[in-house]
Design a protein around this motif. Structure first.
Motif, PDB file in Angstrom:
ATOM      1  N   VAL A 102       1.098   0.762  -2.177  1.00 57.16           N
ATOM      2  CA  VAL A 102       1.752  -0.159  -2.448  1.00 57.16           C
ATOM      3  C   VAL A 102       0.762  -1.221  -2.994  1.00 57.16           C
ATOM      4  O   VAL A 102       0.596  -1.782  -4.413  1.00 57.16           O
ATOM      5  N   SER A 103      -1.049  -0.752  -2.945  1.00 60.29           N
ATOM      6  CA  SER A 103      -2.193  -1.415  -3.990  1.00 60.29           C
ATOM      7  C   SER A 103      -2.300  -0.177  -4.412  1.00 60.29           C
ATOM      8  O   SER A 103      -3.092  -0.796  -6.006  1.00 60.29           O
ATOM      9  N   GLY A 104      -1.423   0.767  -5.149  1.00 64.79           N
ATOM     10  CA  GLY A 104      -1.856   1.278  -6.297  1.00 64.79           C
ATOM     11  C   GLY A 104      -3.227   2.512  -6.420  1.00 64.79           C
ATOM     12  O   GLY A 104      -2.878   3.491  -7.344  1.00 64.79           O
ATOM     13  N   ASP A 105      -3.462   3.269  -4.808  1.00 60.38           N
ATOM     14  CA  ASP A 105      -4.793   3.614  -5.001  1.00 60.38           C
ATOM     15  C   ASP A 105      -4.024   5.097  -4.292  1.00 60.38           C
ATOM     16  O   ASP A 105      -4.958   6.032  -5.043  1.00 60.38           O
ATOM     17  N   VAL A 106      -2.948   5.095  -4.519  1.00 59.13           N
ATOM     18  CA  VAL A 106      -2.033   6.627  -4.710  1.00 59.13           C
ATOM     19  C   VAL A 106      -0.835   6.250  -5.189  1.00 59.13           C
ATOM     20  O   VAL A 106      -0.103   5.270  -4.884  1.00 59.13           O
ATOM     21  N   PRO A 107      -0.539   7.204  -6.535  1.00 55.60           N
ATOM     22  CA  PRO A 107       0.091   7.669  -7.010  1.00 55.60           C
ATOM     23  C   PRO A 107       1.917   7.616  -6.596  1.00 55.60           C
ATOM     24  O   PRO A 107       1.330   8.197  -5.745  1.00 55.60           O
ATOM     25  N   ALA A 108       2.632   6.866  -7.060  1.00 55.17           N
ATOM     26  CA  ALA A 108       4.466   7.229  -6.298  1.00 55.17           C
ATOM     27  C   ALA A 108       5.083   7.104  -7.372  1.00 55.17           C
ATOM     28  O   ALA A 108       4.341   5.948  -8.218  1.00 55.17           O
ATOM     29  N   THR A 109       6.460   7.380  -7.608  1.00 56.62           N
ATOM     30  CA  THR A 109       7.217   7.229  -8.249  1.00 56.62           C
ATOM     31  C   THR A 109       8.645   5.771  -8.585  1.00 56.62           C
ATOM     32  O   THR A 109       9.103   6.220  -7.391  1.00 56.62           O
ATOM     33  N   MET A 154      -4.889  -7.759  11.907  1.00 61.10           N
ATOM     34  CA  MET A 154      -3.750  -9.004  11.937  1.00 61.10           C
ATOM     35  C   MET A 154      -2.622  -8.549  11.556  1.00 61.10           C
ATOM     36  O   MET A 154      -3.143  -7.296  10.439  1.00 61.10           O
ATOM     37  N   ALA A 155      -1.722  -8.696  11.811  1.00 59.87           N
ATOM     38  CA  ALA A 155      -0.011  -7.900  11.655  1.00 59.87           C
ATOM     39  C   ALA A 155       0.368  -8.318  10.789  1.00 59.87           C
ATOM     40  O   ALA A 155      -0.082  -9.137   9.925  1.00 59.87           O
ATOM     41  N   GLY A 156       0.834  -7.252   9.536  1.00 63.82           N
ATOM     42  CA  GLY A 156       0.951  -7.338   8.646  1.00 63.82           C
ATOM     43  C   GLY A 156       0.147  -7.219   7.135  1.00 63.82           C
ATOM     44  O   GLY A 156       0.123  -6.961   5.879  1.00 63.82           O
ATOM     45  N   GLU A 157      -1.522  -6.964   7.711  1.00 62.48           N
ATOM     46  CA  GLU A 157      -2.605  -7.158   6.900  1.00 62.48           C
ATOM     47  C   GLU A 157      -2.520  -5.614   6.572  1.00 62.48           C
ATOM     48  O   GLU A 157      -2.316  -4.256   6.781  1.00 62.48           O
ATOM     49  N   PRO A 158      -2.783  -4.944   5.265  1.00 65.59           N
ATOM     50  CA  PRO A 158      -3.521  -3.719   4.678  1.00 65.59           C
ATOM     51  C   PRO A 158      -4.149  -2.214   5.716  1.00 65.59           C
ATOM     52  O   PRO A 158      -5.037  -3.335   6.209  1.00 65.59           O
ATOM     53  N   GLN A 159      -3.674  -2.059   5.654  1.00 67.12           N
ATOM     54  CA  GLN A 159      -4.563  -0.763   6.891  1.00 67.12           C
ATOM     55  C   GLN A 159      -5.351   0.160   5.831  1.00 67.12           C
ATOM     56  O   GLN A 159      -4.358   0.995   4.737  1.00 67.12           O
ATOM     57  N   ALA A 160      -6.500   0.302   6.307  1.00 63.80           N
ATOM     58  CA  ALA A 160      -7.608   1.443   5.259  1.00 63.80           C
ATOM     59  C   ALA A 160      -7.168   3.355   5.532  1.00 63.80           C
ATOM     60  O   ALA A 160      -7.420   3.570   4.525  1.00 63.80           O
ATOM     61  N   ASP A 161      -6.039   3.320   6.492  1.00 61.92           N
ATOM     62  CA  ASP A 161      -6.419   4.433   6.704  1.00 61.92           C
ATOM     63  C   ASP A 161      -4.493   4.844   6.622  1.00 61.92           C
ATOM     64  O   ASP A 161      -3.837   6.233   6.732  1.00 61.92           O
ATOM     65  N   CYS A 162      -3.601   3.793   5.918  1.00 66.10           N
ATOM     66  CA  CYS A 162      -2.408   4.284   5.780  1.00 66.10           C
ATOM     67  C   CYS A 162      -1.723   4.640   4.495  1.00 66.10           C
ATOM     68  O   CYS A 162      -2.206   3.991   3.360  1.00 66.10           O
TER      69      CYS A 162
END
Ligand code: 5GP
Ligand code: ZN
Length: 119
Positions: free
Chosen positions: A15-22, A1-9
């Motif tokens: 956004v979810s914190g699974d990949v770190p960012a500054t 659905m539009a706007g839903e999180p995409q597993a491969d994105c």
């Protein structure tokens, strides 16, 4: 659905914190973080928390969030103290224009002379 999180994105994972960012600023609807490969002394990406493939799709589906992204670009520019001199906000749209991550994002670029037109 539009706007839903995409597993491969990648940006959904930031956004979810699974990949770190500054992260430099967050709101209920947006996240702003430093580009991993900066093209200017100040290079921050502002993204919606929700997944849309590009800026136009975001503005079509959730115009209020598109406005949040643009306003946040200005807020980050003020926080980074580049708003006085000037800054550029760019949405690369489509592979031919250099888009490599298909989660809408605004590039905030500043801190050096920015030529026009861009390459
Ligand atoms: P695009 O080329 O799609 O307009 O912009 C994607 C941007 O994301 C590029 O400027 C690239 O350097 C940045 N980028 C790619 N992977 C990562 C990452 O893992 N972390 C961060 N912070 N930026 C990334
Ligand atoms: Zn995404």
């Amino acid at each position: 659905m539009a706007g839903e999180p995409q597993a491969d994105c990648l940006f959904c994972k930031i956004v979810s914190g699974d990949v770190p960012a500054t992260i430099v600023r967050e709101t209920e609807t947006t996240v702003a973080f430093r580009d991993i490969n900066p093209q200017a002394p100040c290079h921050v990406l502002v993204i919606p928390r929700a997944h849309y493939p590009d800026g136009a799709a975001l503005a079509t589906a959730a115009p209020e969030v598109a406005a949040d992204v643009l306003r946040e670009a200005g807020e980050v520019a003020a926080q980074e103290k580049v708003d006085g001199h000037g800054y550029r906000v760019v949405f690369n749209t489509g592979a031919g224009a250099g888009q490599t991550v298909f989660h809408a994002h605004a590039h905030l670029l500043a801190g050096r002379g920015l030529t026009w037109p861009p390459g």
